[in-house]
Each structure stands twice: as C-alpha cells, then as structure tokens.
Motif scaffolding. Sequence first.
Motif, mmCIF file in Angstrom:
data_model
loop_
_atom_site.group_PDB
_atom_site.id
_atom_site.type_symbol
_atom_site.label_atom_id
_atom_site.label_comp_id
_atom_site.label_asym_id
_atom_site.label_seq_id
_atom_site.Cartn_x
_atom_site.Cartn_y
_atom_site.Cartn_z
ATOM 1 N N LYS A 52 3.633 -10.235 4.780
ATOM 2 C CA LYS A 52 2.758 -9.146 4.185
ATOM 3 C C LYS A 52 3.963 -8.278 2.664
ATOM 4 C CE LYS A 52 1.742 -7.108 7.418
ATOM 5 N NZ LYS A 52 0.539 -6.592 8.775
ATOM 6 N N SER A 58 -1.362 -11.072 -0.208
ATOM 7 C CA SER A 58 -2.397 -9.789 0.078
ATOM 8 C C SER A 58 -1.790 -9.177 1.517
ATOM 9 C CB SER A 58 -3.424 -9.077 -0.594
ATOM 10 O OG SER A 58 -4.748 -10.584 -0.009
ATOM 11 N N HIS A 59 -2.603 -10.177 2.539
ATOM 12 C CA HIS A 59 -2.502 -9.739 4.308
ATOM 13 C C HIS A 59 -2.315 -11.235 4.633
ATOM 14 C CE1 HIS A 59 -3.620 -7.460 7.892
ATOM 15 N NE2 HIS A 59 -5.108 -8.473 8.056
ATOM 16 N N ASN A 81 -2.456 -13.065 -2.836
ATOM 17 C CA ASN A 81 -2.592 -11.532 -4.146
ATOM 18 C C ASN A 81 -2.961 -12.614 -5.717
ATOM 19 O OD1 ASN A 81 -3.197 -9.274 -3.955
ATOM 20 N ND2 ASN A 81 -0.831 -8.997 -3.068
ATOM 21 N N TYR A 233 -3.361 -3.697 3.408
ATOM 22 C CA TYR A 233 -4.042 -3.668 2.454
ATOM 23 C C TYR A 233 -3.024 -2.870 0.966
ATOM 24 C CZ TYR A 233 -7.312 -6.835 3.950
ATOM 25 O OH TYR A 233 -7.810 -8.176 4.358
ATOM 26 N N GLN A 234 -4.077 -1.129 0.827
ATOM 27 C CA GLN A 234 -3.137 -0.234 -0.026
ATOM 28 C C GLN A 234 -2.536 0.503 0.962
ATOM 29 O OE1 GLN A 234 -7.303 -1.564 0.819
ATOM 30 N NE2 GLN A 234 -7.644 1.379 1.072
ATOM 31 N N LYS A 376 -7.207 -5.414 -4.616
ATOM 32 C CA LYS A 376 -6.751 -5.750 -3.592
ATOM 33 C C LYS A 376 -6.824 -7.141 -3.245
ATOM 34 C CE LYS A 376 -9.119 -4.073 0.482
ATOM 35 N NZ LYS A 376 -10.241 -3.816 1.354
ATOM 36 N N LYS A 377 -6.514 -7.526 -4.130
ATOM 37 C CA LYS A 377 -6.679 -9.412 -4.834
ATOM 38 C C LYS A 377 -5.435 -9.552 -6.071
ATOM 39 C CE LYS A 377 -9.662 -10.378 -1.291
ATOM 40 N NZ LYS A 377 -8.976 -10.592 -0.278
ATOM 41 N N TYR A 379 -1.767 -8.708 -7.010
ATOM 42 C CA TYR A 379 -0.418 -7.804 -6.518
ATOM 43 C C TYR A 379 0.180 -6.572 -7.414
ATOM 44 C CZ TYR A 379 4.478 -6.976 -6.323
ATOM 45 O OH TYR A 379 5.424 -6.408 -6.563
#
Length: 410
Positions: A52, A58-59, A81, A233-234, A376-377, A379
């Motif tokens: 991660k 991203s996850h 990402n 995520y964020q 969120k997709k 980087y």
Amino acid sequence: MQVTCAQKTTIVSLEIVGQDKIKTSYLKKIITTKQGEVLDSVKLNQDITFLKRLPAVSHAYFNVTRLPNFKSHVKIGIEENFTLLPSLNFWTTTNKQFAYKLGLYEYNFLGNNTTFGGFYQNNGFHSYGFTYRAPNLFSKKWGLAISFKDWKSEEPLYFGEKTANYLYNNTSVELLGLYQLNLKHRIDFGISFFSEKYKYLSGETAEGVPLALDLDKKLLKLVYQYNGLDYYYQYVSGFKSVLYTQYVTTQNDFQNDFLIAWNDFFYYKRIGAKGNWANKLRLGIASNENSPFAPFALDNNVNIRGVGILVDRGTGVAVLNSEYRHTVYDKKWLAIQTNVFTDAGTWREPGGQLSDLFKQEKLRVFSGIGLRFISKKIYNATFRIDYGFKVYDTRNTTKGGLVFGLGQYF
C-alpha cells in the motif's frame, strides 16, 4: 484481514490479482510471503502494508482459503494507481513576476516501482532537471537514485534590515545508494557534486558581501527514515520520522565547510470515519555562519502557509504544522476534503544563538482553511488550495495569502 492458526499450514499456491502495469514478477520478488513456505499472518500483513506504500498501489488486501491436509491458497488483491503524472505549479516571484513549473513523472517505470521523469521551470529564468530512482534495482533491499538539476531563481538575501536580490544558479549531479533494512527502516546515502553561482541584481547589500560568487562544492548525504504509516486511500495513520544530514565542502574565501541536519517527525491519527488529524514537526540546525546565504528558508510553499515567498533565512529552525482534514465527498474515484490548519515556526538568525528559537519576536504563527481534491486512482493526485492568515508575526507585514500545490502539504 488477520490469519490465526494453531497448526502450521503450507502455502501451496500464491495468486496476485488486480495488477495491470506493475509486474507480477516484481510483486512476488518484494513480498516476503512465498509459495511453498509456512503461512505466517504477521508477514502477510506486513506485505500488505508494504504494498500500500508503493506509488502504483492505491489499495491492497488478501484472502486465505483453507485446503485439506493443512494447506492453503493465498490471494493478494491489488488496486492500481495511474502513475504517469504531469505536474504543474504556478506562483509569483519576489519581483511579482508570474512563474510556472512543468513536469512529467512515471512512478512505476518498467512496472517495477522505478521513478523516472523531469521538469522545466520558467520564473524569468530557465531551469530543468531529471530524476531516476529505482529502490529495488539490485534486490528487494538495494537500489540506486540519480538526479541532475540546473536551477535558476531570483532570491532575496537579508543583511540585517537590508535586502538585496541575487540570481541564484545551482547545477548539480547526485548519486545515492538506497538500502531498505526492513518494512520500517530505510537508509539513503551518497554524494552530490554541484556548483553555486550568485549574481547581484538589485537592492542593498552590506560591506564585504560580493556582488558575484562562483563556488564548486561537494555534498555528502545520509538520510535515515523510520516509516510506521498505514494507508487507507486518502486516510493516513501512524508515525514517521525522517532524518536528513548533509556535509558540504567547498574551497573559497567567503564560505567555510558546513554541516546541516534536520529531522521531520510526522504523526497522523484517524478521527471517526471521515476525519484525519495530521502533524509535522521539523527541527533543524546548521553550522552557524554569519552569512546571508543561510540554508533554512521561511517560505509559504515550504513551511508556513500565507507568510509569503522567501521571507527570511536562518541557521536553525523549529516548525510545527498541524491540520485536521475532513472528507466531505467520497466516491469510487474522487474524494474532497476540507481542512483547518495552524502553522507555527521560529528561526535562528545567521550567527545568532540557539536562544533565538525561543524569543517571542522570532515566532511566526499563521492559521487558515483549505480544500483538497483527491483522485483515488492516480498516485499523489491531490490538488490543494489553502488560505493562511497572520495570527502572530512581528517581523512581517504580510497579512496572509493563498497557497496552491499538488499533493498534501505534508
């Protein structure tokens, strides 16, 4: 997901799904969970944390399927990402000229977590540079970084109450070895060869200060990082510390060899389902030369939002940035955060005393609000805008201002 089992089970198959541009062979090389070995929940959770942190991920998650005869199938899921990113920054310079910086970087070059890219900047002068960073070039633990930069900018230098603007030109080549001790500990070390040129443009200087300088220097660098951060995520939680040390050697009559070191401490805490408290503390010290070319700068793009561009310099620094981020919109590909922040800092004057850091007249405090638009997709694709206003600053007439940028402020 946690895995617990009193009886040892063997991983008979290991599957990685969801990856596209990042190579499966690379992922299997850098994780410690291996097919044919005993299932270890600690190692598996550490692998997910490590994945991660990669720019291309991203996850990440895992599932374990129990099979007869104490065997298991492990599936690791990857959400990628987009890592080919342009960069764009714009601002006004000290002489109110419009400036911009354009760049293009690939953070998953060749599908193996390598960063490669470069930039062009125009702030009345032309600057450019490129970076190649491959943390796993030789093995999971060993890597290499190379960078080149030709940087020009008009910078104010301070001589007591006087200020003069100089054209600053830094041309450098840097070579670093990268070593990952384990999941949390990393060391970067190497050398940089660079030249610095200063040319007087305007303003008032002081007696004995040259109108032009041309210096050749060498810089030895050591960076030690402890990383205990966890990402969702964020959202970020945990503690991180990065220690930077540099020793600069030069042969000239105006500047001596000097040592500079600073440590950045980061602390993040999740608050409820949508809140994130973020903190950064920088403590730094340098050789205390009584020179206008002091290394620690006060600048709203770097440490105190709203204070202005290159407002002051010093040979010691203590800066605390603290903000609360709250997600007000969150969908599959986009999140929007609001934030409230306070930035506070103090500097040691060139040639001054450490007690300068504790003097009330050296203190600057700015607070403000901001917005974050987060992909969120993609980087590090966070567009930020902050407005900071002066709370306390006896040495600066600036009442506040906007600060734009890509990526979180810290």
